[in-house]
Design a protein around this motif. Structure first.
Motif, PDB file in Angstrom:
ATOM      1  N   VAL A 247       0.839  -1.228  -0.008  1.00 23.05           N
ATOM      2  CA  VAL A 247       0.040  -0.101   0.097  1.00 23.05           C
ATOM      3  C   VAL A 247       0.891   1.215   0.049  1.00 23.05           C
ATOM      4  O   VAL A 247       0.489   2.091  -0.639  1.00 23.05           O
ATOM      5  N   VAL A 248       1.936   1.347   0.742  1.00 27.45           N
ATOM      6  CA  VAL A 248       2.816   2.346   0.709  1.00 27.45           C
ATOM      7  C   VAL A 248       3.346   2.818  -0.475  1.00 27.45           C
ATOM      8  O   VAL A 248       3.722   3.692  -1.066  1.00 27.45           O
ATOM      9  N   TYR A 249       4.030   1.635  -1.218  1.00 25.11           N
ATOM     10  CA  TYR A 249       4.548   1.434  -2.527  1.00 25.11           C
ATOM     11  C   TYR A 249       3.629   2.250  -3.503  1.00 25.11           C
ATOM     12  O   TYR A 249       3.588   3.146  -4.179  1.00 25.11           O
ATOM     13  N   ASP A 250       2.233   1.536  -3.483  1.00 29.20           N
ATOM     14  CA  ASP A 250       1.383   1.951  -4.549  1.00 29.20           C
ATOM     15  C   ASP A 250       1.038   3.516  -4.380  1.00 29.20           C
ATOM     16  O   ASP A 250       1.005   4.423  -5.295  1.00 29.20           O
ATOM     17  N   ALA A 251       0.791   3.988  -3.109  1.00 32.96           N
ATOM     18  CA  ALA A 251       0.420   5.403  -2.742  1.00 32.96           C
ATOM     19  C   ALA A 251       1.431   6.198  -2.961  1.00 32.96           C
ATOM     20  O   ALA A 251       1.122   7.344  -3.627  1.00 32.96           O
ATOM     21  N   LEU A 252       2.603   6.077  -2.812  1.00 36.72           N
ATOM     22  CA  LEU A 252       3.871   6.992  -3.089  1.00 36.72           C
ATOM     23  C   LEU A 252       3.917   7.209  -4.583  1.00 36.72           C
ATOM     24  O   LEU A 252       4.008   8.239  -4.945  1.00 36.72           O
ATOM     25  N   LEU A 253       3.975   5.992  -5.254  1.00 35.64           N
ATOM     26  CA  LEU A 253       4.182   6.081  -6.665  1.00 35.64           C
ATOM     27  C   LEU A 253       3.031   6.743  -7.486  1.00 35.64           C
ATOM     28  O   LEU A 253       3.049   7.774  -8.294  1.00 35.64           O
ATOM     29  N   ARG A 254       1.840   6.192  -6.874  1.00 35.46           N
ATOM     30  CA  ARG A 254       0.525   7.014  -7.591  1.00 35.46           C
ATOM     31  C   ARG A 254       0.677   8.560  -7.462  1.00 35.46           C
ATOM     32  O   ARG A 254       0.680   9.318  -8.449  1.00 35.46           O
ATOM     33  N   ASN A 255       1.128   9.283  -6.119  1.00 32.54           N
ATOM     34  CA  ASN A 255       1.386  10.706  -6.250  1.00 32.54           C
ATOM     35  C   ASN A 255       2.145  11.206  -7.309  1.00 32.54           C
ATOM     36  O   ASN A 255       2.195  12.141  -7.606  1.00 32.54           O
ATOM     37  N   HIS A 256       3.364  10.461  -6.990  1.00 33.95           N
ATOM     38  CA  HIS A 256       4.452  10.777  -7.888  1.00 33.95           C
ATOM     39  C   HIS A 256       4.151  10.760  -9.414  1.00 33.95           C
ATOM     40  O   HIS A 256       4.395  11.602 -10.188  1.00 33.95           O
ATOM     41  N   VAL A 257       3.492   9.799  -9.890  1.00 39.93           N
ATOM     42  CA  VAL A 257       3.175   9.507 -11.317  1.00 39.93           C
ATOM     43  C   VAL A 257       2.344  10.683 -11.565  1.00 39.93           C
ATOM     44  O   VAL A 257       2.490  11.173 -12.785  1.00 39.93           O
ATOM     45  N   TYR A 258       1.128  10.899 -10.829  1.00 35.72           N
ATOM     46  CA  TYR A 258       0.075  11.670 -11.264  1.00 35.72           C
ATOM     47  C   TYR A 258       0.826  13.177 -11.633  1.00 35.72           C
ATOM     48  O   TYR A 258       0.410  14.017 -12.276  1.00 35.72           O
ATOM     49  N   GLY A 259       1.703  13.496 -10.542  1.00 35.25           N
ATOM     50  CA  GLY A 259       2.410  14.803 -10.391  1.00 35.25           C
ATOM     51  C   GLY A 259       3.253  15.132 -11.562  1.00 35.25           C
ATOM     52  O   GLY A 259       3.363  16.353 -12.015  1.00 35.25           O
ATOM     53  N   HIS A 260       3.627  13.851 -12.305  1.00 34.48           N
ATOM     54  CA  HIS A 260       4.556  14.145 -13.401  1.00 34.48           C
ATOM     55  C   HIS A 260       4.037  13.761 -15.072  1.00 34.48           C
ATOM     56  O   HIS A 260       4.698  13.695 -15.809  1.00 34.48           O
ATOM     57  N   MET A 261       2.187  13.492 -14.846  1.00 33.10           N
ATOM     58  CA  MET A 261       1.694  13.494 -16.043  1.00 33.10           C
ATOM     59  C   MET A 261       0.971  14.627 -16.508  1.00 33.10           C
ATOM     60  O   MET A 261       0.373  15.445 -15.793  1.00 33.10           O
ATOM     61  N   THR A 262       1.135  14.809 -17.740  1.00 30.99           N
ATOM     62  CA  THR A 262       0.248  15.813 -18.619  1.00 30.99           C
ATOM     63  C   THR A 262      -0.163  15.583 -19.846  1.00 30.99           C
ATOM     64  O   THR A 262       0.029  14.289 -20.409  1.00 30.99           O
ATOM     65  N   LEU A 263      -1.306  16.026 -20.209  1.00 33.17           N
ATOM     66  CA  LEU A 263      -2.239  15.713 -21.399  1.00 33.17           C
ATOM     67  C   LEU A 263      -2.388  17.089 -21.774  1.00 33.17           C
ATOM     68  O   LEU A 263      -3.261  18.076 -21.632  1.00 33.17           O
ATOM     69  N   ALA A 264      -1.746  17.246 -23.052  1.00 33.89           N
ATOM     70  CA  ALA A 264      -1.645  18.658 -23.960  1.00 33.89           C
ATOM     71  C   ALA A 264      -1.617  19.804 -22.904  1.00 33.89           C
ATOM     72  O   ALA A 264      -2.652  20.788 -22.858  1.00 33.89           O
ATOM     73  N   GLY A 265      -0.776  19.808 -21.857  1.00 31.06           N
ATOM     74  CA  GLY A 265      -0.559  20.969 -20.819  1.00 31.06           C
ATOM     75  C   GLY A 265      -1.395  21.052 -19.524  1.00 31.06           C
ATOM     76  O   GLY A 265      -1.141  21.496 -18.797  1.00 31.06           O
ATOM     77  N   HIS A 266      -2.439  19.707 -19.648  1.00 26.29           N
ATOM     78  CA  HIS A 266      -3.278  19.725 -18.320  1.00 26.29           C
ATOM     79  C   HIS A 266      -2.465  18.943 -17.520  1.00 26.29           C
ATOM     80  O   HIS A 266      -1.910  17.865 -17.733  1.00 26.29           O
ATOM     81  N   ALA A 267      -2.219  19.446 -16.240  1.00 24.08           N
ATOM     82  CA  ALA A 267      -1.665  18.835 -15.201  1.00 24.08           C
ATOM     83  C   ALA A 267      -2.314  17.732 -14.407  1.00 24.08           C
ATOM     84  O   ALA A 267      -3.669  18.278 -14.063  1.00 24.08           O
TER      85      ALA A 267
END
Lengths: 349, 353
Positions: A247-267
């Motif tokens: 759970v710790v692994y999934d939660a930390l990664l989820r936050n990180h990955v969403y924070g570094h994902m964009t779609l046409a400039g939308h963050a």
């Protein structure tokens, strides 16, 4: 202008009561038809959760047809039965088939992801998944081998590769998602998980008073537990710490990955907390067990709502500008395989 | 029901392939062959579609409902009156009315519990029987060969029993097989192996009819043909009643059904489901052992052996490894020795008259 102006939160508008009615009908009809209806049940499930999930006032949708799902499932079940039988009848044939299966897993993952993307939409625009087969082999065959050779010390590189592959492969209409980041946060997530598990393991070891369980003779273990049920407590702590690590692994990664994902400039932003997820996971599990499964729909809604409420989009410009054609994808074999064997893309979304 | 005279619903429209949301109204006049999609802001016509080419999306719960119009336009609304305007199919309406949360849903809950029980108790056995009937004998004998290869490389050594002793046991075995109905006789062979001591006196049957006895068992009971015939009769019972195959098919079916029906249960729970069903399978294994005991007793009696032999076998097992007082049956693949002895006594008593 503050960075959180106009931020849009994901929202789930379904409710546990209504979902319970749909779910119990799904289960009943699936059992009565010996599994055939499960294809219809899957589509209704996906539709219920997708259609009730909104961002910026527009919902998601799921478009695969039960017939496609059923055909995929029949093919996969038949294939797996043949595989098990061949394995039992001849270790050689079984070994060859295992290698074949192992070799096509990257293709199955690719197909499954593409099928799901092309049959999902948001605000009337279909998703798509576009990655080369060679790349799938690199990520799901070559990387795991390298990871094994380096005794898992390079696991975070693999995790990053999977997220790059999965996210950069997705498109909404014709617009591609983008993800990239340094490998540091992936190491942080993995090391945190290892630390959590190590703490649990230390407690297990202290409590279990040496090698009490998992001895050479399983019958002795059974006898120990039957005579002395509290011998299970250390094992419980071990299972708990394993779940907590995950759970710790999934939660930390989820936050990180969403924070570094964009779609046409939308963050994107994700704000899940490992402790919340752990409490949710464990209380959900207890509720399901003690209600003999009847609270499963409630726990699913609870979990889904938690994910959506902790996911945000920070728009940059118009969200009306997406456009895409519908690309039909009716080959549900990869999807059925991932349903039965539980493989998936392994991305942190 | 649709309010009298209602001909339009409000919602949102999307042009083909576009994410742009347009506030819109769908107008479906009764008896009109055409539907109109109007822009709510300026009442302009976005598109018109022949009624026959407009399709109602599947309706799940009380959430938004889609209408796909000709030319690829999408109309979406929260107003469920659209289902009446668009003539929702009978099957979809029936399904939704059963899914609705109302007292009647309790029937579905009870029916589900009953069906799970029915499936567990009978359905899986019927599935397994069908699969057993469909299994060609060639496959089961190939499975036997493969299993014996694995056992020989990992666990067992060649037998050290003398040739005359082996021949003696083979004769008992042949007498028993000959007492079977002719159609059940093909495929049976008996082999001897020396197993590690921890396994003790033991025997097992493979699905194709290969029976294996450990040297320890034959050695222990070499002077007691009745006991040997009891053990062999029991193992023959496993093969004739296809217990091994049944358990294989049963666990395969449960695996697929759990994977397909339970759906997304979350990571930890899924593991518990698979492990839990294995524990429940043990009760089936015990039923199979009792059934094989009964089969073996009848067979050895028909072949002219004394059923008390099997009783002596279990009594010896009990001496070697007593069922401890707290041992509960539910954690074991085999019934308790004392229960099995009681059943043999009952059998002997019943057949005396």
């Amino acid at each position: 202008m503050t960075p959180y102006q106009n931020i849009e939160q994901f929202e789930f508008k379904g409710n546990a009561k209504e979902w319970f009615g749909i779910w119990i009908t799904n289960v009943l009809l699936s059992i009565v038809t010996l599994g055939i209806y499960s294809a219809w049940a899957k589509v209704r499930t996906k539709k219920y959760f997708y259609q009730n999930t909104y961002i910026a006032g527009r919902n998601f949708d799921y478009h695969a047809t039960p017939k496609q799902i059923l055909i995929g499932r029949l093919i996969v079940v038949a294939g797996l039965v043949i595989f098990y039988m061949a394995n039992a009848a001849s270790p050689l044939a079984g070994g060859i088939l295992s290698l074949v299966l192992f070799a096509i897993v990257p293709i199955l993952i690719l197909r499954s992801t593409r099928f799901n993307a092309r049959n999902s939409s948001w605000s009337n625009v279909r998703f798509n998944f576009d990655q080369r087969t060679g790349k799938a082999y690199e990520v799901y065959l070559l990387y795991p081998i390298l990871m094994g050779v380096t005794l898992y010390t390079t696991q975070p590189f693999w995790a990053r590769a999977k997220n790059r592959f999965g996210i950069n492969g997705h498109l909404l209409g014709r617009t591609r998602f983008k993800f990239d980041s340094g490998v540091g946060p992936f190491y942080l997530a993995s090391i945190s998980a290892v630390v959590v598990f190590a703490i649990g393991f230390a407690i297990f070891f202290a409590l279990s008073d040496g090698p009490l369980l998992l001895g050479e003779n399983p019958a002795d273990d059974v006898r120990t537990i039957a005579n002395n049920p509290q011998a299970l407590a250390p094992i419980g702590i071990l299972i708990l710490s394993f779940a907590a690590a995950r759970v710790v692994y999934d939660a930390l990664l989820r936050n990180h990955v969403y924070g570094h994902m964009t779609l046409a400039g939308h963050a994107f932003r994700s704000t899940v907390s490992p402790l919340d997820v752990l409490v949710l996971t464990i209380s959900n599990m207890l509720m399901v067990v003690f209600s003999l499964g009847l609270l499963l729909p409630y726990t699913q809604v609870r979990m889904h709502r938690y994910w959506t409420e902790n996911t945000f989009v920070q728009p940059n410009g118009s969200i009306d500008a997406f456009y895409g054609e519908m690309i039909a994808d009716s080959s549900a074999i990869g999807d059925a395989y991932s349903d039965i064997e539980g493989i998936d893309l392994g991305i942190a979304l | 029901m649709l309010p009298e005279g209602k001909t339009k619903v409000t919602g949102r429209a999307f042009a083909p392939g576009s994410s742009e949301l347009i506030e819109a109204e769908l107008v479906c006049r009764p008896n009109s062959p055409e539907l109109f999609l109007l822009n709510s802001a300026d009442r302009s016509i976005l598109t018109r579609s022949p009624r026959a080419q407009a399709e109602l999306g599947s309706v799940v719960g009380s959430g938004p409902v889609n209408v796909m119009l000709s030319g690829g336009w999408l109309f979406q609304t929260e107003d469920h009156d659209v289902t009446a305007l668009m003539d929702e199919s009978f099957s979809s309406r029936t399904l939704r009315s059963w899914e609705a949360v109302r007292p009647r849903l309790l029937i579905a809950v009870a029916a589900t519990a009953f069906c799970v029980w029915l499936l567990w108790k009978y359905g899986l056995d019927i599935l397994a029987s069908l699969a057993v009937a469909a299994t060609p004998p060639g496959l089961t004998s190939a499975m036997d060969v493969a299993t014996m290869q694995t056992i020989d490389t990992t666990l067992a050594d060649e037998t050290q029993l003398s040739a005359p002793l082996q021949a003696k046991v083979q004769t008992i075995f042949k007498t028993l097989v000959d007492a079977l109905p002719p159609e059940e006789q093909p495929g049976f062979t008996l082999q001897f192996r020396k197993f590690p001591e921890s396994l003790g006196p033991n025997a097992f049957a493979l699905p194709g009819g290969t029976l294996v006895m450990t040297d320890a068992l034959v050695g222990q009971f070499q002077e007691d043909p009745d006991a040997l015939s009891g053990v062999l009769g029991h193992e023959i019972g496993h093969k004739v009643e296809a217990h091994g195959l049944r358990q294989l098919y049963r666990s395969l079916s449960v695996y697929f059904l759990v994977a397909l029906i339970a759906g997304d249960t979350g990571p930890i729970l899924e593991d518990f489901l698979f492990e839990g069903q294995l524990l429940l399978q043990l009760s089936h294994s015990r039923a199979h052992e009792r059934s094989a005991d009964d089969f073996g007793l009848a067979l050895m009696r028909n072949a002219g052996y004394d059923p008390k032999g099997l009783k002596r076998f279990f009594a010896t097992l009990e001496d070697l490894a007593p069922d401890s007082e707290t041992d509960s049956e539910w954690l074991s693949t085999h019934p308790l020795n004392k229960d099995r002895i009681d059943r043999i006594d009952a059998f002997i008593k019943e057949n005396r008259h």
